[in-house]
Design a protein around this motif. Structure first.
Motif, PDB file in Angstrom:
ATOM      1  N   THR A   1       0.220 -10.592 -26.242  1.00  0.00           N
ATOM      2  CA  THR A   1       0.250 -11.592 -27.677  1.00  0.00           C
ATOM      3  C   THR A   1       1.034 -10.521 -28.582  1.00  0.00           C
ATOM      4  O   THR A   1       1.076  -9.627 -28.498  1.00  0.00           O
ATOM      5  N   LEU A   2       2.035 -11.387 -29.431  1.00  0.00           N
ATOM      6  CA  LEU A   2       2.147 -11.047 -30.279  1.00  0.00           C
ATOM      7  C   LEU A   2       2.421 -11.761 -31.518  1.00  0.00           C
ATOM      8  O   LEU A   2       2.151 -13.194 -31.761  1.00  0.00           O
ATOM      9  N   VAL A   3       2.638 -10.794 -32.924  1.00  0.00           N
ATOM     10  CA  VAL A   3       2.646 -11.617 -34.232  1.00  0.00           C
ATOM     11  C   VAL A   3       3.375 -11.190 -35.191  1.00  0.00           C
ATOM     12  O   VAL A   3       3.913 -10.579 -34.480  1.00  0.00           O
ATOM     13  N   ALA A   4       4.054 -11.533 -35.758  1.00  0.00           N
ATOM     14  CA  ALA A   4       5.216 -11.519 -36.494  1.00  0.00           C
ATOM     15  C   ALA A   4       5.244 -11.519 -38.002  1.00  0.00           C
ATOM     16  O   ALA A   4       4.727 -12.371 -38.137  1.00  0.00           O
TER      17      ALA A   4
ATOM     18  N   ASP B   1       8.031 -11.447 -42.040  1.00  0.00           N
ATOM     19  CA  ASP B   1       9.895 -11.665 -41.890  1.00  0.00           C
ATOM     20  C   ASP B   1      10.356 -10.475 -41.348  1.00  0.00           C
ATOM     21  O   ASP B   1      11.752 -10.206 -40.841  1.00  0.00           O
ATOM     22  N   ASP B   2       9.649  -9.277 -41.414  1.00  0.00           N
ATOM     23  CA  ASP B   2      10.626  -7.542 -40.754  1.00  0.00           C
ATOM     24  C   ASP B   2       9.493  -7.217 -39.598  1.00  0.00           C
ATOM     25  O   ASP B   2       9.965  -6.415 -39.854  1.00  0.00           O
ATOM     26  N   GLN B   3       8.581  -7.906 -39.532  1.00  0.00           N
ATOM     27  CA  GLN B   3       7.627  -7.018 -38.661  1.00  0.00           C
ATOM     28  C   GLN B   3       6.926  -7.297 -36.609  1.00  0.00           C
ATOM     29  O   GLN B   3       7.150  -9.177 -37.436  1.00  0.00           O
ATOM     30  N   VAL B   4       7.390  -6.952 -35.847  1.00  0.00           N
ATOM     31  CA  VAL B   4       6.597  -7.453 -35.167  1.00  0.00           C
ATOM     32  C   VAL B   4       5.262  -6.588 -34.077  1.00  0.00           C
ATOM     33  O   VAL B   4       5.716  -5.485 -34.056  1.00  0.00           O
ATOM     34  N   GLY B   5       4.086  -7.756 -34.483  1.00  0.00           N
ATOM     35  CA  GLY B   5       3.212  -6.729 -33.381  1.00  0.00           C
ATOM     36  C   GLY B   5       2.919  -6.970 -32.136  1.00  0.00           C
ATOM     37  O   GLY B   5       2.140  -8.423 -32.087  1.00  0.00           O
ATOM     38  N   PHE B   6       2.770  -6.296 -31.109  1.00  0.00           N
ATOM     39  CA  PHE B   6       1.893  -6.361 -29.884  1.00  0.00           C
ATOM     40  C   PHE B   6       1.097  -5.928 -29.569  1.00  0.00           C
ATOM     41  O   PHE B   6       1.790  -4.445 -30.064  1.00  0.00           O
ATOM     42  N   ALA B   7       0.261  -6.276 -28.471  1.00  0.00           N
ATOM     43  CA  ALA B   7      -0.492  -5.655 -27.923  1.00  0.00           C
ATOM     44  C   ALA B   7       0.070  -6.119 -25.893  1.00  0.00           C
ATOM     45  O   ALA B   7       0.814  -7.245 -25.746  1.00  0.00           O
ATOM     46  N   TYR B   8       0.000  -4.678 -25.403  1.00  0.00           N
ATOM     47  CA  TYR B   8       0.538  -4.414 -23.930  1.00  0.00           C
ATOM     48  C   TYR B   8      -0.479  -3.876 -23.028  1.00  0.00           C
ATOM     49  O   TYR B   8      -0.643  -3.000 -23.109  1.00  0.00           O
TER      50      TYR B   8
END
Length: 136
Positions: A70-73, A75-82
């Motif tokens: 899953t990925l969320v973003a 304007d300047d950050q991208v967070g994700f679980a992998y």
């Protein structure tokens, strides 16, 4: 400049570089002064630090694969679980290859400027890796 689509594309390209072993791509994806708030032991700064770390990981786990769950973003950050998978077929943290497969989860937050990674925070299940390899 902040552009969510560019940052997501850069993060996806970073993951593709890890999965394919095209570690030279980090020169275009990571700022020279990028800060990793959770570096691996001995990991240097900037693109060279990421190249060194993932080179070691791909030597230990030649089939290393990162699958974003899953990925969320913004304007300047991208967070994700992998999920990270691989087979231990090379030296890893001073241990000979075991031939055992690993499958662990992790999370990361990447901060970008002009499409380049400038900061990273992250956590992988390192104890899970060592346990699955029979080394913990």
């Amino acid at each position: 400049m902040f552009d969510k689509k560019t940052n997501i594309a850069s993060q996806e390209a970073f993951g593709e570089a890890v999965n394919t072993g095209d570690l030279g791509a980090f020169d275009q994806l990571v700022a020279s002064d990028a800060v990793d708030h959770d570096p691996a032991p001995g990991q240097g700064a900037g693109p060279e630090g990421f190249k060194s770390f993932f080179s070691e990981m791909r030597t230990a786990f030649p089939d290393l694969h990162v699958e974003v769950e899953t990925l969320v973003a913004d304007d300047d950050q991208v967070g994700f679980a992998y999920t990270l998978t691989g087979t231990h077929n090379g030296p890893f943290q001073g241990h000979d290859a075991t031939g055992k497969a690993i499958k662990v989860r992790g999370m990361q937050i990447s901060k970008f400027a002009d499409g380049k990674l400038i900061e990273r925070w992250g956590s992988s299940d390192e104890l899970g890796i060592m346990t699955q390899l029979g080394l913990a």
